[in-house]
Design a protein around this motif. Structure first.
Motif, PDB file in Angstrom:
ATOM      1  N   LYS A 133      -7.289   6.474   3.930  1.00 50.10           N
ATOM      2  CA  LYS A 133      -6.444   5.452   4.561  1.00 50.10           C
ATOM      3  C   LYS A 133      -7.214   4.161   4.770  1.00 50.10           C
ATOM      4  O   LYS A 133      -6.665   3.060   4.613  1.00 50.10           O
ATOM      5  CB  LYS A 133      -5.904   5.969   5.893  1.00 50.10           C
ATOM      6  CG  LYS A 133      -4.806   7.012   5.745  1.00 50.10           C
ATOM      7  CD  LYS A 133      -4.340   7.526   7.100  1.00 50.10           C
ATOM      8  CE  LYS A 133      -3.214   8.541   6.939  1.00 50.10           C
ATOM      9  NZ  LYS A 133      -2.794   9.129   8.238  1.00 50.10           N
ATOM     10  N   GLU A 134      -8.476   4.270   5.113  1.00 48.18           N
ATOM     11  CA  GLU A 134      -9.312   3.086   5.285  1.00 48.18           C
ATOM     12  C   GLU A 134      -9.506   2.376   3.934  1.00 48.18           C
ATOM     13  O   GLU A 134      -9.422   1.146   3.844  1.00 48.18           O
ATOM     14  CB  GLU A 134     -10.653   3.487   5.899  1.00 48.18           C
ATOM     15  CG  GLU A 134     -11.648   2.358   6.099  1.00 48.18           C
ATOM     16  CD  GLU A 134     -11.325   1.416   7.238  1.00 48.18           C
ATOM     17  OE1 GLU A 134     -12.165   0.564   7.552  1.00 48.18           O
ATOM     18  OE2 GLU A 134     -10.217   1.501   7.807  1.00 48.18           O
ATOM     19  N   HIS A 135      -9.742   3.137   2.870  1.00 51.07           N
ATOM     20  CA  HIS A 135      -9.862   2.537   1.542  1.00 51.07           C
ATOM     21  C   HIS A 135      -8.535   1.915   1.090  1.00 51.07           C
ATOM     22  O   HIS A 135      -8.525   0.858   0.445  1.00 51.07           O
ATOM     23  CB  HIS A 135     -10.312   3.590   0.530  1.00 51.07           C
ATOM     24  CG  HIS A 135     -11.783   3.855   0.535  1.00 51.07           C
ATOM     25  ND1 HIS A 135     -12.700   2.964   0.023  1.00 51.07           N
ATOM     26  CD2 HIS A 135     -12.496   4.906   1.000  1.00 51.07           C
ATOM     27  CE1 HIS A 135     -13.923   3.458   0.155  1.00 51.07           C
ATOM     28  NE2 HIS A 135     -13.827   4.637   0.744  1.00 51.07           N
ATOM     29  N   ALA A 136      -7.428   2.553   1.415  1.00 53.45           N
ATOM     30  CA  ALA A 136      -6.114   2.003   1.062  1.00 53.45           C
ATOM     31  C   ALA A 136      -5.878   0.683   1.785  1.00 53.45           C
ATOM     32  O   ALA A 136      -5.292  -0.256   1.225  1.00 53.45           O
ATOM     33  CB  ALA A 136      -5.017   3.004   1.392  1.00 53.45           C
ATOM     34  N   ARG A 137      -6.340   0.594   3.014  1.00 57.45           N
ATOM     35  CA  ARG A 137      -6.198  -0.655   3.776  1.00 57.45           C
ATOM     36  C   ARG A 137      -6.932  -1.780   3.060  1.00 57.45           C
ATOM     37  O   ARG A 137      -6.420  -2.912   2.950  1.00 57.45           O
ATOM     38  CB  ARG A 137      -6.760  -0.433   5.183  1.00 57.45           C
ATOM     39  CG  ARG A 137      -6.446  -1.560   6.167  1.00 57.45           C
ATOM     40  CD  ARG A 137      -6.858  -1.167   7.580  1.00 57.45           C
ATOM     41  NE  ARG A 137      -6.117  -0.001   8.032  1.00 57.45           N
ATOM     42  CZ  ARG A 137      -6.665   1.148   8.413  1.00 57.45           C
ATOM     43  NH1 ARG A 137      -7.978   1.297   8.385  1.00 57.45           N
ATOM     44  NH2 ARG A 137      -5.926   2.153   8.807  1.00 57.45           N
ATOM     45  N   VAL A 138      -8.128  -1.481   2.550  1.00 60.03           N
ATOM     46  CA  VAL A 138      -8.902  -2.484   1.814  1.00 60.03           C
ATOM     47  C   VAL A 138      -8.174  -2.890   0.533  1.00 60.03           C
ATOM     48  O   VAL A 138      -8.083  -4.087   0.209  1.00 60.03           O
ATOM     49  CB  VAL A 138     -10.306  -1.940   1.498  1.00 60.03           C
ATOM     50  CG1 VAL A 138     -11.004  -2.789   0.442  1.00 60.03           C
ATOM     51  CG2 VAL A 138     -11.139  -1.877   2.764  1.00 60.03           C
ATOM     52  N   TYR A 139      -7.665  -1.934  -0.205  1.00 63.22           N
ATOM     53  CA  TYR A 139      -6.909  -2.232  -1.430  1.00 63.22           C
ATOM     54  C   TYR A 139      -5.735  -3.152  -1.137  1.00 63.22           C
ATOM     55  O   TYR A 139      -5.505  -4.148  -1.845  1.00 63.22           O
ATOM     56  CB  TYR A 139      -6.434  -0.928  -2.057  1.00 63.22           C
ATOM     57  CG  TYR A 139      -5.437  -1.089  -3.190  1.00 63.22           C
ATOM     58  CD1 TYR A 139      -5.707  -1.916  -4.275  1.00 63.22           C
ATOM     59  CD2 TYR A 139      -4.227  -0.397  -3.163  1.00 63.22           C
ATOM     60  CE1 TYR A 139      -4.785  -2.058  -5.312  1.00 63.22           C
ATOM     61  CE2 TYR A 139      -3.310  -0.538  -4.201  1.00 63.22           C
ATOM     62  CZ  TYR A 139      -3.585  -1.359  -5.261  1.00 63.22           C
ATOM     63  OH  TYR A 139      -2.682  -1.504  -6.288  1.00 63.22           O
ATOM     64  N   GLU A 140      -4.995  -2.862  -0.083  1.00 59.58           N
ATOM     65  CA  GLU A 140      -3.830  -3.674   0.261  1.00 59.58           C
ATOM     66  C   GLU A 140      -4.238  -5.068   0.732  1.00 59.58           C
ATOM     67  O   GLU A 140      -3.531  -6.050   0.483  1.00 59.58           O
ATOM     68  CB  GLU A 140      -2.994  -2.925   1.297  1.00 59.58           C
ATOM     69  CG  GLU A 140      -2.290  -1.712   0.675  1.00 59.58           C
ATOM     70  CD  GLU A 140      -1.867  -0.648   1.672  1.00 59.58           C
ATOM     71  OE1 GLU A 140      -1.958  -0.894   2.897  1.00 59.58           O
ATOM     72  OE2 GLU A 140      -1.468   0.452   1.216  1.00 59.58           O
ATOM     73  N   MET A 141      -5.396  -5.172   1.370  1.00 57.52           N
ATOM     74  CA  MET A 141      -5.921  -6.493   1.740  1.00 57.52           C
ATOM     75  C   MET A 141      -6.219  -7.317   0.492  1.00 57.52           C
ATOM     76  O   MET A 141      -5.877  -8.503   0.409  1.00 57.52           O
ATOM     77  CB  MET A 141      -7.195  -6.338   2.571  1.00 57.52           C
ATOM     78  CG  MET A 141      -6.993  -5.787   3.975  1.00 57.52           C
ATOM     79  SD  MET A 141      -8.560  -5.285   4.748  1.00 57.52           S
ATOM     80  CE  MET A 141      -9.410  -6.842   4.849  1.00 57.52           C
TER      81      MET A 141
END
Length: 206
Positions: free
Chosen positions: A132-140
């Protein structure tokens, strides 16, 4: 080429330095937490600071024309916090290129193409916190006008680079089960020198 490297003391970060030094035509500036950290780069290129501090990240990126992040999730929101500072500092210092290490969990699922792998039965991991933390970065990054690439390896055992592996845009290569730290660094260097996946995720496995 001058590289601003975050996560230099981690397994992939150290392997990337080793890979880059085989070719010897780039300068690496690394941000480390401890002043006593020893890395195989000139001491003057080691900057003491914390990726959670905007001014430290800015100081690092001011010396570079490309950013490489091998940061992990660190059990908290360090990754997304650092990415906020990375994006801000890249804009401030007019740096356009970023390559970051993600996780196979944020690739698209083959079973459920509208979901990330970590959201589907395709993933075997019980905990989704890191994904989820990596997904947050991708979406950023999707929201930014930067030339980013997210390299998404699957299970990462230690091992040197063989230089033979599979990769696929947005998905993990079918039946991919692992990729060594050395070959992940090998692909990182390859993408750095010859970009193929600008503004894309790329899955990496044997």
């Amino acid at each position: 080429m001058n590289i601003a490297l975050l996560g230099a003391t981690g397994r992939v970060g150290q392997a990337f330095i080793k890979e880059a030094q085989k070719h010897g035509h780039m300068e690496i500036f690394a941000l480390v937490r401890s002043a006593g950290t020893v890395l195989p780069i000139p001491k003057k290129q080691i900057i003491t600071g914390n990726a959670r501090r905007r001014e430290d990240v800015s100081r690092l990126i001011s010396k570079a024309d490309t950013v490489v992040s091998c940061l992990g999730t660190d059990g908290d929101d360090t990754l997304s916090t650092a990415m906020t500072h990375i994006i801000d500092s890249m804009k401030r210092h007019h740096v356009q290129r970023l390559i970051t290490i993600g996780t196979a969990g944020i690739l698209q699922s083959r079973l459920m193409p509208d979901q990330y792998r970590f959201e589907s039965a395709e993933s075997k991991r019980k905990s989704t916190r890191a994904a989820k933390e990596h997904a947050r970065v991708y979406e950023m990054l999707l929201a930014e006008d930067l030339d980013w690439t997210i390299i998404c390896p699957t299970y990462l055992p230690d091992g040197d680079a063989a230089g033979v592996y599979r990769f696929e845009q947005d998905r993990l290569p079918e039946d991919g089960a692992e990729i060594t730290v050395g070959d992940t660094a090998h692909f990182l260097y390859r993408e750095l020198i010859s970009p193929q996946f600008v503004r894309k995720r790329v899955g990496l496995a044997y």
